[in-house]
Motif scaffolding. Structure first.
Motif, PDB file in Angstrom:
ATOM      1  N   PHE A   1       0.832  -1.199   0.000  1.00 55.95           N
ATOM      2  CA  PHE A   1       0.000   0.000   0.000  1.00 55.95           C
ATOM      3  C   PHE A   1       0.868   1.252   0.000  1.00 55.95           C
ATOM      4  O   PHE A   1       1.813   1.372   0.769  1.00 55.95           O
ATOM      5  N   GLU A   2       0.544   2.171  -0.871  1.00 52.32           N
ATOM      6  CA  GLU A   2       1.220   3.472  -0.915  1.00 52.32           C
ATOM      7  C   GLU A   2       0.156   4.555  -0.808  1.00 52.32           C
ATOM      8  O   GLU A   2      -0.789   4.557  -1.604  1.00 52.32           O
ATOM      9  N   PRO A   3       0.280   5.451   0.152  1.00 56.07           N
ATOM     10  CA  PRO A   3      -0.708   6.533   0.233  1.00 56.07           C
ATOM     11  C   PRO A   3      -0.564   7.488  -0.948  1.00 56.07           C
ATOM     12  O   PRO A   3       0.531   7.695  -1.473  1.00 56.07           O
ATOM     13  N   SER A   4      -1.685   8.027  -1.343  1.00 60.85           N
ATOM     14  CA  SER A   4      -1.652   8.954  -2.474  1.00 60.85           C
ATOM     15  C   SER A   4      -1.062  10.290  -2.016  1.00 60.85           C
ATOM     16  O   SER A   4      -0.881  10.539  -0.825  1.00 60.85           O
ATOM     17  N   SER A   5      -0.775  11.141  -2.946  1.00 57.91           N
ATOM     18  CA  SER A   5      -0.214  12.450  -2.596  1.00 57.91           C
ATOM     19  C   SER A   5      -1.236  13.287  -1.834  1.00 57.91           C
ATOM     20  O   SER A   5      -0.866  14.085  -0.963  1.00 57.91           O
ATOM     21  N   GLN A   6      -2.521  13.067  -2.125  1.00 54.90           N
ATOM     22  CA  GLN A   6      -3.563  13.766  -1.353  1.00 54.90           C
ATOM     23  C   GLN A   6      -3.559  13.292   0.091  1.00 54.90           C
ATOM     24  O   GLN A   6      -3.687  14.094   1.025  1.00 54.90           O
ATOM     25  N   ASP A   7      -3.419  11.963   0.275  1.00 52.41           N
ATOM     26  CA  ASP A   7      -3.350  11.434   1.632  1.00 52.41           C
ATOM     27  C   ASP A   7      -2.150  12.019   2.384  1.00 52.41           C
ATOM     28  O   ASP A   7      -2.246  12.388   3.552  1.00 52.41           O
TER      29      ASP A   7
END
Ligand SMILES: [Zn+2]
Length: 123
Positions: free
Chosen positions: A30-36
């Protein structure tokens, strides 16, 4: 009744493999998005700012209470307790200026002379 033995010397091999049921087809973790990440940075920053402000306000309130407490023991600096005139030197015990302290000492000596000699005077 069921007993569970932990020190058994008998080795038993499970028929099923370890980690069964985990989806191995997922290509990447899992990689958080740039918004996250932006939300997390903003959220942690606002929490940190709030904590900093709370500590700063607590320090200011503490020093205000300390100053208020100390003020009740403080006389106006440099004012004679007898004549009320400002002076750069006050007797540390009686808080009298030099002139009032001299008058008080002379009065005490005169009283002692009055008792000893019958004359209220200082030599
Ligand atoms: Zn005085």
């Amino acid at each position: 009744m069921t007993a569970i033995l932990f020190d058994s010397t008998v080795t038993r091999k499970s028929s099923q493999s370890f980690g069964r049921g985990i989806d191995r087809e997922r290509p990447t973790p899992f990689e958080p998005s740039s918004q996250d990440r932006a939300w997390a940075a903003e959220s942690f920053d606002s929490l940190d700012q709030a904590r900093y402000q709370a500590e700063k306000n607590a320090r200011l309130e503490d020093s205000a209470r300390e100053a208020e407490w100390n003020d009740q023991f403080r006389l106006a600096p440099g004012l004679c307790e007898w004549c009320g005139e400002p002076s750069d030197w006050l007797d540390p015990v009686h808080k009298l200026c030099a002139e009032c302290m001299t008058d008080a000492e002379n009065s005490t000596i005169a009283c002692m002379n009055k008792v000893a000699m019958g004359e209220y005077r200082v030599f």
